[in-house]
Design a protein around this motif. Sequence first.
Motif, PDB file in Angstrom:
ATOM      1  N   ASP A  99      38.609  40.477  36.916  1.00  0.00           N
ATOM      2  CA  ASP A  99      40.768  40.351  37.723  1.00  0.00           C
ATOM      3  C   ASP A  99      40.532  41.642  38.575  1.00  0.00           C
ATOM      4  N   ASP A 100      39.676  42.716  37.739  1.00  0.00           N
ATOM      5  CA  ASP A 100      39.106  43.686  38.736  1.00  0.00           C
ATOM      6  C   ASP A 100      38.446  43.504  40.397  1.00  0.00           C
ATOM      7  N   GLU A 101      37.594  42.214  40.458  1.00  0.00           N
ATOM      8  CA  GLU A 101      36.872  41.609  41.117  1.00  0.00           C
ATOM      9  C   GLU A 101      37.664  41.141  41.833  1.00  0.00           C
ATOM     10  N   ALA A 110      38.360  41.697  46.164  1.00  0.00           N
ATOM     11  CA  ALA A 110      38.267  39.919  47.278  1.00  0.00           C
ATOM     12  C   ALA A 110      40.139  40.649  47.988  1.00  0.00           C
ATOM     13  N   LYS A 111      40.815  40.476  47.348  1.00  0.00           N
ATOM     14  CA  LYS A 111      42.130  40.196  47.737  1.00  0.00           C
ATOM     15  C   LYS A 111      42.326  41.199  48.665  1.00  0.00           C
ATOM     16  N   GLY A 112      42.294  41.991  47.808  1.00  0.00           N
ATOM     17  CA  GLY A 112      42.286  43.534  49.016  1.00  0.00           C
ATOM     18  C   GLY A 112      42.082  43.333  50.297  1.00  0.00           C
ATOM     19  N   LEU A 139      36.246  34.519  47.939  1.00  0.00           N
ATOM     20  CA  LEU A 139      35.166  35.712  48.198  1.00  0.00           C
ATOM     21  C   LEU A 139      34.665  36.142  47.176  1.00  0.00           C
ATOM     22  N   ALA A 140      35.142  36.765  45.772  1.00  0.00           N
ATOM     23  CA  ALA A 140      35.021  37.677  44.891  1.00  0.00           C
ATOM     24  C   ALA A 140      33.222  36.508  44.812  1.00  0.00           C
ATOM     25  N   GLY A 141      33.665  35.862  44.322  1.00  0.00           N
ATOM     26  CA  GLY A 141      32.810  34.752  44.254  1.00  0.00           C
ATOM     27  C   GLY A 141      31.431  34.506  44.856  1.00  0.00           C
ATOM     28  N   VAL A 142      31.525  34.480  45.753  1.00  0.00           N
ATOM     29  CA  VAL A 142      30.536  34.847  46.382  1.00  0.00           C
ATOM     30  C   VAL A 142      29.424  35.727  46.766  1.00  0.00           C
ATOM     31  N   ARG A 143      29.897  36.571  46.553  1.00  0.00           N
ATOM     32  CA  ARG A 143      29.725  38.058  46.429  1.00  0.00           C
ATOM     33  C   ARG A 143      28.859  38.051  44.836  1.00  0.00           C
ATOM     34  N   LYS A 144      29.934  37.548  44.295  1.00  0.00           N
ATOM     35  CA  LYS A 144      29.275  37.478  42.662  1.00  0.00           C
ATOM     36  C   LYS A 144      27.787  36.639  42.572  1.00  0.00           C
TER      37      LYS A 144
END
Length: 397
Positions: A316-318, A322-324, A341-346
């Motif tokens: 949820d933090d990640e 990414a939403k921010g 976007l969080a998934g792309v990074r991770k």
Amino acid sequence: MILQCISCSRTYSADAIRYTCECGNLLSVERATLGGSPALFDQRRASRRAIDQSGVWRFREAVLDIDERQIVTHPEGSTRLYERSGIFFKHEGENPTGSFKDRGMTVAVTQAVRLGATAIACASTGNTSASLAAYAAQAGLRALVFVPAGKVAAGKLAQTLAYGATCLAVRGDFDAAMALVREACDRLGIYLVNSINPFRIEGQKTIVWELLQDLEWNAPDWIVVPAGNLGNTSAFGKALIEAHAAGWIRTMPRIASIQASGANPFFRSFREGFAQRHRVTAETIASAIRIGDPVSYEKALTAIRATNGVVGEVTDDELMAAKGEIDRIGIGCEPASATTLAGVRKLGLTGRIVCILTGHVLKDPDAILKNVPQEQMIEIDPTIEAVERAVSASPRP
Ligand SMILES: *Cc1c(COP(=O)(O)O)cnc(C)c1O
Ligand SMILES: [Zn+2]
């Protein structure tokens, strides 16, 4: 056009009111040849007719065999593709009710009208119910939605009620509401328009076809999508398999399907090489994907395998971080959408990447208002001195 079981291949008439095979598995809409072509679809983009402007019905030969006059369209789709910092964002929050669900709903409601249904129902974490309510209102059908009590984001619930649906707030989670609506539809003769309904999947394929069209039919390397009930992952797989087989694209993009770590049954299966199906009790801030027992598991498995895809999970933090980022570049989305976007990074994805932003920023105002930085929201007395103090204290962009 027929309905075919994805497991035992038994077939049924496309006019049959059924969502699963006698063997219990899911049905898929299949056709001998895929109609339409990129040239035809491109030509329709210049047309003023509603069914050509619709990003779903522009592809109609490959979506539903139908008399054009029966189509119930807002029109939907034709959403923008943004490029920011080298990543593409296809914003499905720009659909008429603010989520991609409209693409499946226009097809399911058109089919409901064709079959002579008078009432339609779904279980929903909120966006399907908002979409159902809007299309039912347009078609003059009774709308019944089953939602987990107290667990639906404010924007979604308000929309659903505004469009006039009857809302059953089930004391239980989404998975309980889903089981209940299936039983209720069988018992009461109501047409079920969850993504277990194969016509929903046919509409949602057009997210992929439209983004391929936006990219002038040069396929990207990755298409990244949030994963809850797995209808969209399934639809994306079917869209890519069909487009590739028909020669609309030359290379096969890979699907990256991203779950929240508190609602990650599909990720758990992926991690084990799909050795077994998992069910979890789901909890995440991303309420659209707070689902522990996804109904389209089998179809989504095919989608991941056929595209050499991957499944990821983010906390949820990640996803809120990414939403921010997505919000502050002036695009905005609801929490579930930011798993992309969080998934792309991770996952460290590289190449040409398209993230699907599934829902509008206003869908879940509480997720924003609960976390406003103190220096951004400042209550003041009505004096110019107070304004000056606030302006000098607040950060510049
Ligand atoms: C429905 C929904 C999802 C999840 O899609 P599935 O097809 O259930 O996997 C993700 N994001 C938003 C905004 C949604 O409304
Ligand atoms: Zn079967």
